[in-house]
Design a protein around this motif. Structure first.
Motif, PDB file in Angstrom:
ATOM      1  N   SER A   1      -7.186  20.967 -21.510  1.00 54.67           N
ATOM      2  CA  SER A   1      -5.857  20.666 -22.221  1.00 54.67           C
ATOM      3  C   SER A   1      -6.810  19.263 -23.763  1.00 54.67           C
ATOM      4  CB  SER A   1      -5.504  19.767 -20.766  1.00 54.67           C
ATOM      5  OG  SER A   1      -5.888  18.265 -20.942  1.00 54.67           O
TER       6      SER A   1
ATOM      7  N   ILE B   1      -4.079  -1.451 -24.124  1.00 50.71           N
ATOM      8  CA  ILE B   1      -5.279  -0.669 -24.973  1.00 50.71           C
ATOM      9  C   ILE B   1      -5.587  -1.610 -26.266  1.00 50.71           C
ATOM     10  CG2 ILE B   1      -7.180   0.815 -26.119  1.00 50.71           C
ATOM     11  CD1 ILE B   1      -5.961   2.586 -23.337  1.00 50.71           C
TER      12      ILE B   1
ATOM     13  N   TYR C   1      -5.989   9.209 -27.246  1.00 53.97           N
ATOM     14  CA  TYR C   1      -5.825   8.956 -26.520  1.00 53.97           C
ATOM     15  C   TYR C   1      -4.646  10.009 -25.910  1.00 53.97           C
ATOM     16  CZ  TYR C   1      -3.114   6.366 -22.718  1.00 53.97           C
ATOM     17  OH  TYR C   1      -2.675   5.866 -21.743  1.00 53.97           O
TER      18      TYR C   1
ATOM     19  N   VAL D   1      -0.140   1.509 -20.354  1.00 54.79           N
ATOM     20  CA  VAL D   1      -2.218   1.690 -20.387  1.00 54.79           C
ATOM     21  C   VAL D   1      -1.852   1.433 -22.395  1.00 54.79           C
ATOM     22  CG1 VAL D   1      -3.560   2.643 -20.173  1.00 54.79           C
ATOM     23  CG2 VAL D   1      -1.595   3.211 -18.239  1.00 54.79           C
ATOM     24  N   PHE D   2      -1.359   2.287 -23.093  1.00 58.61           N
ATOM     25  CA  PHE D   2      -1.850   2.086 -24.097  1.00 58.61           C
ATOM     26  C   PHE D   2      -1.465   0.867 -25.224  1.00 58.61           C
ATOM     27  CE2 PHE D   2      -2.145   4.032 -28.739  1.00 58.61           C
ATOM     28  CZ  PHE D   2      -3.530   4.306 -29.067  1.00 58.61           C
TER      29      PHE D   2
ATOM     30  N   SER E   1      -6.505  11.617 -22.673  1.00 61.90           N
ATOM     31  CA  SER E   1      -5.764  10.502 -21.564  1.00 61.90           C
ATOM     32  C   SER E   1      -5.582  11.203 -20.449  1.00 61.90           C
ATOM     33  CB  SER E   1      -5.053   8.645 -21.661  1.00 61.90           C
ATOM     34  OG  SER E   1      -3.361  10.063 -21.833  1.00 61.90           O
ATOM     35  N   PRO E   2      -4.715  12.201 -20.090  1.00 59.71           N
ATOM     36  CA  PRO E   2      -4.145  12.977 -19.022  1.00 59.71           C
ATOM     37  C   PRO E   2      -5.764  13.397 -18.523  1.00 59.71           C
ATOM     38  CG  PRO E   2      -3.353  13.403 -20.431  1.00 59.71           C
ATOM     39  CD  PRO E   2      -4.637  13.020 -21.205  1.00 59.71           C
ATOM     40  N   LYS E   3      -6.670  13.895 -19.021  1.00 57.07           N
ATOM     41  CA  LYS E   3      -8.071  14.464 -18.756  1.00 57.07           C
ATOM     42  C   LYS E   3      -8.812  12.882 -17.860  1.00 57.07           C
ATOM     43  CE  LYS E   3     -11.116  17.992 -18.016  1.00 57.07           C
ATOM     44  NZ  LYS E   3     -10.851  19.083 -17.272  1.00 57.07           N
TER      45      LYS E   3
ATOM     46  N   ARG F   1      -6.941   3.421 -36.186  1.00 57.51           N
ATOM     47  CA  ARG F   1      -5.963   3.719 -35.374  1.00 57.51           C
ATOM     48  C   ARG F   1      -4.990   4.446 -34.937  1.00 57.51           C
ATOM     49  NH1 ARG F   1      -3.193  -2.758 -35.256  1.00 57.51           N
ATOM     50  NH2 ARG F   1      -4.662  -3.623 -36.611  1.00 57.51           N
TER      51      ARG F   1
ATOM     52  N   ASP G   1      -5.215  17.142 -15.025  1.00 59.35           N
ATOM     53  CA  ASP G   1      -4.240  16.533 -15.738  1.00 59.35           C
ATOM     54  C   ASP G   1      -3.737  15.381 -14.669  1.00 59.35           C
ATOM     55  OD1 ASP G   1      -5.976  17.091 -18.319  1.00 59.35           O
ATOM     56  OD2 ASP G   1      -4.197  18.458 -18.960  1.00 59.35           O
ATOM     57  N   GLU G   2      -3.348  13.923 -15.532  1.00 67.66           N
ATOM     58  CA  GLU G   2      -2.615  12.911 -14.644  1.00 67.66           C
ATOM     59  C   GLU G   2      -2.616  12.140 -15.770  1.00 67.66           C
ATOM     60  OE1 GLU G   2      -1.177  11.831 -11.254  1.00 67.66           O
ATOM     61  OE2 GLU G   2      -2.861  13.245 -11.116  1.00 67.66           O
ATOM     62  N   THR G   3      -1.025  12.434 -16.028  1.00 63.28           N
ATOM     63  CA  THR G   3      -1.057  11.243 -16.828  1.00 63.28           C
ATOM     64  C   THR G   3      -0.464  10.026 -17.133  1.00 63.28           C
ATOM     65  OG1 THR G   3       0.311  13.657 -17.984  1.00 63.28           O
ATOM     66  CG2 THR G   3       1.274  11.562 -18.725  1.00 63.28           C
ATOM     67  N   PRO G   4      -0.949   9.212 -16.970  1.00 59.57           N
ATOM     68  CA  PRO G   4      -0.686   7.412 -17.174  1.00 59.57           C
ATOM     69  C   PRO G   4       0.098   6.548 -17.606  1.00 59.57           C
ATOM     70  CG  PRO G   4      -2.648   7.978 -19.033  1.00 59.57           C
ATOM     71  CD  PRO G   4      -2.175   9.323 -18.287  1.00 59.57           C
TER      72      PRO G   4
ATOM     73  N   LEU H   1      -7.833  -4.270 -28.271  1.00 58.69           N
ATOM     74  CA  LEU H   1      -8.985  -4.499 -29.091  1.00 58.69           C
ATOM     75  C   LEU H   1      -8.303  -4.893 -30.595  1.00 58.69           C
ATOM     76  CD1 LEU H   1      -8.926  -0.332 -28.681  1.00 58.69           C
ATOM     77  CD2 LEU H   1     -10.976  -2.237 -28.373  1.00 58.69           C
TER      78      LEU H   1
ATOM     79  N   PHE I   1      -7.339   9.857 -16.950  1.00 59.17           N
ATOM     80  CA  PHE I   1      -6.907   9.814 -16.215  1.00 59.17           C
ATOM     81  C   PHE I   1      -7.397  10.268 -14.816  1.00 59.17           C
ATOM     82  CE2 PHE I   1      -3.142   8.186 -14.245  1.00 59.17           C
ATOM     83  CZ  PHE I   1      -3.753   6.407 -13.777  1.00 59.17           C
TER      84      PHE I   1
ATOM     85  N   LEU J   1      -8.373   3.113 -17.226  1.00 60.31           N
ATOM     86  CA  LEU J   1      -8.633   3.990 -18.145  1.00 60.31           C
ATOM     87  C   LEU J   1      -8.551   2.651 -19.329  1.00 60.31           C
ATOM     88  CD1 LEU J   1      -8.213   6.816 -19.448  1.00 60.31           C
ATOM     89  CD2 LEU J   1      -5.520   6.108 -18.895  1.00 60.31           C
ATOM     90  N   GLN J   2      -7.817   2.140 -19.218  1.00 59.21           N
ATOM     91  CA  GLN J   2      -8.222   0.974 -20.173  1.00 59.21           C
ATOM     92  C   GLN J   2      -9.094   0.502 -20.922  1.00 59.21           C
ATOM     93  OE1 GLN J   2      -5.392  -2.565 -18.747  1.00 59.21           O
ATOM     94  NE2 GLN J   2      -7.109  -3.892 -20.715  1.00 59.21           N
TER      95      GLN J   2
ATOM     96  N   PHE K   1     -11.381   3.483 -23.131  1.00 57.28           N
ATOM     97  CA  PHE K   1     -10.992   3.752 -24.232  1.00 57.28           C
ATOM     98  C   PHE K   1     -11.376   2.327 -25.202  1.00 57.28           C
ATOM     99  CE2 PHE K   1      -8.483   6.984 -22.842  1.00 57.28           C
ATOM    100  CZ  PHE K   1      -8.076   8.098 -24.446  1.00 57.28           C
ATOM    101  N   VAL K   2     -11.413   1.043 -24.177  1.00 54.41           N
ATOM    102  CA  VAL K   2     -12.121  -0.114 -25.671  1.00 54.41           C
ATOM    103  C   VAL K   2     -13.617   0.571 -25.531  1.00 54.41           C
ATOM    104  CG1 VAL K   2     -12.747  -1.740 -25.217  1.00 54.41           C
ATOM    105  CG2 VAL K   2     -10.860  -1.849 -24.237  1.00 54.41           C
TER     106      VAL K   2
ATOM    107  N   LEU L   1      -7.484   7.132 -32.633  1.00 49.80           N
ATOM    108  CA  LEU L   1      -7.687   6.457 -31.349  1.00 49.80           C
ATOM    109  C   LEU L   1      -6.135   6.773 -30.998  1.00 49.80           C
ATOM    110  CD1 LEU L   1      -9.406   5.058 -29.468  1.00 49.80           C
ATOM    111  CD2 LEU L   1      -7.742   2.649 -29.710  1.00 49.80           C
ATOM    112  N   SER L   2      -5.069   6.463 -31.197  1.00 48.66           N
ATOM    113  CA  SER L   2      -3.232   7.285 -30.576  1.00 48.66           C
ATOM    114  C   SER L   2      -3.617   8.296 -30.227  1.00 48.66           C
ATOM    115  CB  SER L   2      -2.688   6.454 -31.589  1.00 48.66           C
ATOM    116  OG  SER L   2      -0.902   6.702 -30.993  1.00 48.66           O
TER     117      SER L   2
ATOM    118  N   TRP M   1     -13.898   3.238 -28.378  1.00 51.91           N
ATOM    119  CA  TRP M   1     -13.758   2.078 -29.346  1.00 51.91           C
ATOM    120  C   TRP M   1     -15.088   1.738 -30.119  1.00 51.91           C
ATOM    121  CZ3 TRP M   1      -9.829   2.101 -33.796  1.00 51.91           C
ATOM    122  CH2 TRP M   1     -10.010   1.205 -33.665  1.00 51.91           C
TER     123      TRP M   1
END
Lengths: 182, 248
Positions: free
Chosen positions: A2, B75, A28, B71-72, A32-34, A21, B64-67, B79, A36, A53-54, A57-58, A24-25, A61
């Motif tokens: 996806s 993050i 995400y 979480v965002f 992020s679904p993949k 930023r 896919d698995e939505t978090p 940062l 995660f 996951l956190q 993404f750090v 990044l959003s 970045w």
């Protein structure tokens, strides 16, 4: 997958390298679904997977500027960061026996150029080569990768001695390499 | 090459080790050893990269698995500090500070800041505090994600000249290449201007920015509308980026 097109993801990673930023959003939202799913599949615990996951993404970045220099696909690059981080967390949580012999030398800098040219060959798709393996070994290879299982966990799951599992996977890896290079 | 058998043996051992690393079966200590070697041994890094590429076909097994939404925000907090998405301007910050106009502290700070700026300006102009500048020329090789352009950036701290030379670029398109400086992982990129299309690609770094050009910063180039980004931030795709290191 996806994960959008490679070009979209590559452009987003490029903008993340520029500390954008909003990018990044968007990255995400797209990835992020993949990622995660990767953390969850390996760590098997939602709260651990959220923490992972956190961290992932750090790392993205901070490492986005290195992406431009790498040759892997952007989606593959992201999944590799997620897998590596999750496996590191898993191994720290539940240590397994070391495997590399002690005389393992670090940098082998004096390599012959011929070996380098051999390496440039394009790999083939792995599916056809997986079919050449015995089916239980193919399943073991795939579960090792997808779930980040250790040799011991694989041995328990397949109900074979540890050394047998080690031989299975190593022989399978060499067979795969041979097939992929063919 | 002189010992083909041994080199063959080493290669299959490396293949195996790289494969085990990518599969993920190794212990924490072994993973760390492999990663240390990856950083030093380019050929081994390529063997690992090839396994990664080959085995990436299994990535399709991850559904896919939505978090959770939280979480965002976590993050962003990690940062960018506790107020994600809100970058206050200096004016907002001052307004928030209350009766700032009458604040003696403010006027003192402003005077001090102007003085500091003046001192910095003078020292940069005259090379007075020359020791703070990098002694060796900085160089960054910027490669593109698509591989059709490569740029070499060389910074001479003495003259404040940053030379950017396209190594292999596409034929001219009606677009501009804009050069950016990213001082560190928490700062926004600073535009260094549009790359000149002719000549040796020299870009003069404004005196006020020169102190920021040092080892570890990232240079990047984005594709922008002709004449450069209309917003002051990169709008187009980043086609090349690279970190500056002391030239050896």
């Amino acid at each position: 997958m996806s994960l959008g097109t490679d070009t979209d993801i590559a452009a987003l990673i490029g903008r993340v390298a520029l500390r954008d930023r909003a990018a990044l959003s968007s990255l995400y939202a797209a990835a992020s679904p993949k990622l995660f799913a990767v953390c969850l599949r390996i760590l098997k615990d939602r709260s651990d997977a959220e923490d992972a996951l956190q961290e992932v993404f750090v790392k993205i970045w901070h490492r986005a500027d290195q992406f431009a220099l790498s040759t892997t696909s952007p989606a593959g690059w992201l999944v590799t960061i997620a897998r590596n981080h999750s496996i590191d967390v898993l191994r720290a949580r539940k240590p397994v026996a070391d495997n590399i012999e002690d005389n393992f030398d670090l940098a082998d800098t004096a390599r012959d150029p011929e070996a380098e040219t051999v390496l440039k060959g394009e790999g083939r798709r792995i599916d056809r080569c997986m079919e050449e393996l015995d089916s239980d070994r193919a399943v073991a290879v795939r579960s090792a990768y997808v779930e980040g299982l250790s040799y011991q966990e694989l041995a328990d799951r397949f109900n074979v001695p540890l050394n047998t599992m080690r031989t299975w996977l190593r022989r399978s890896l060499l067979k795969l390499r041979e097939c992929l290079d063919r | 090459m002189s010992r083909p058998e041994q080199s063959e043996g080493d290669r299959s051992r490396d293949e195996l080790l790289a494969g085990e690393y990518v599969l993920g079966v190794l212990s924490q200590a072994d993973r760390a050893r492999v990663e240390a070697r990856l950083r030093q041994d380019k050929t081994f890094a390529r063997i690992v990269a090839r396994w990664q590429e080959n085995l990436a076909d299994f990535n399709g097994d991850y559904m896919d698995e939505t978090p959770p939404d939280a979480v965002f925000s976590r993050i962003e907090a990690r940062l960018f500090g506790p107020q994600p998405g809100q970058q206050k301007s200096v004016a907002q910050e001052l307004a928030a500070a209350g009766s700032w106009w009458n604040s003696l502290l403010l006027w003192r700070s402003l005077t001090f800041a102007s003085l500091a700026l003046l001192v910095t300006y003078v020292s940069l102009q005259s090379g007075w505090i020359g020791a703070r500048e990098p002694a060796t020329p900085l160089v960054a090789q910027m490669s593109s994600t698509t591989g059709n352009i490569n740029l070499l950036a060389q910074y001479d701290a003495g003259s404040g000249q940053l030379k950017v030379t396209p190594v292999a670029s596409k034929p001219n398109e009606p677009r501009s290449l804009e050069l950016w400086l990213v001082p560190d992982s928490t700062s926004l990129p600073i535009s260094l201007g549009v790359l000149p299309e002719a000549g040796d690609g020299s870009v003069e770094i404004p005196a006020a920015l020169r102190a920021k050009v040092r080892e570890g910063v990232t240079f990047a180039v984005s594709l922008e509308p002709f004449g450069g980004s209309p917003t002051g931030q990169a709008t187009g795709p980043v086609i090349a980026a690279g970190q500056a290191a002391a030239q050896k």
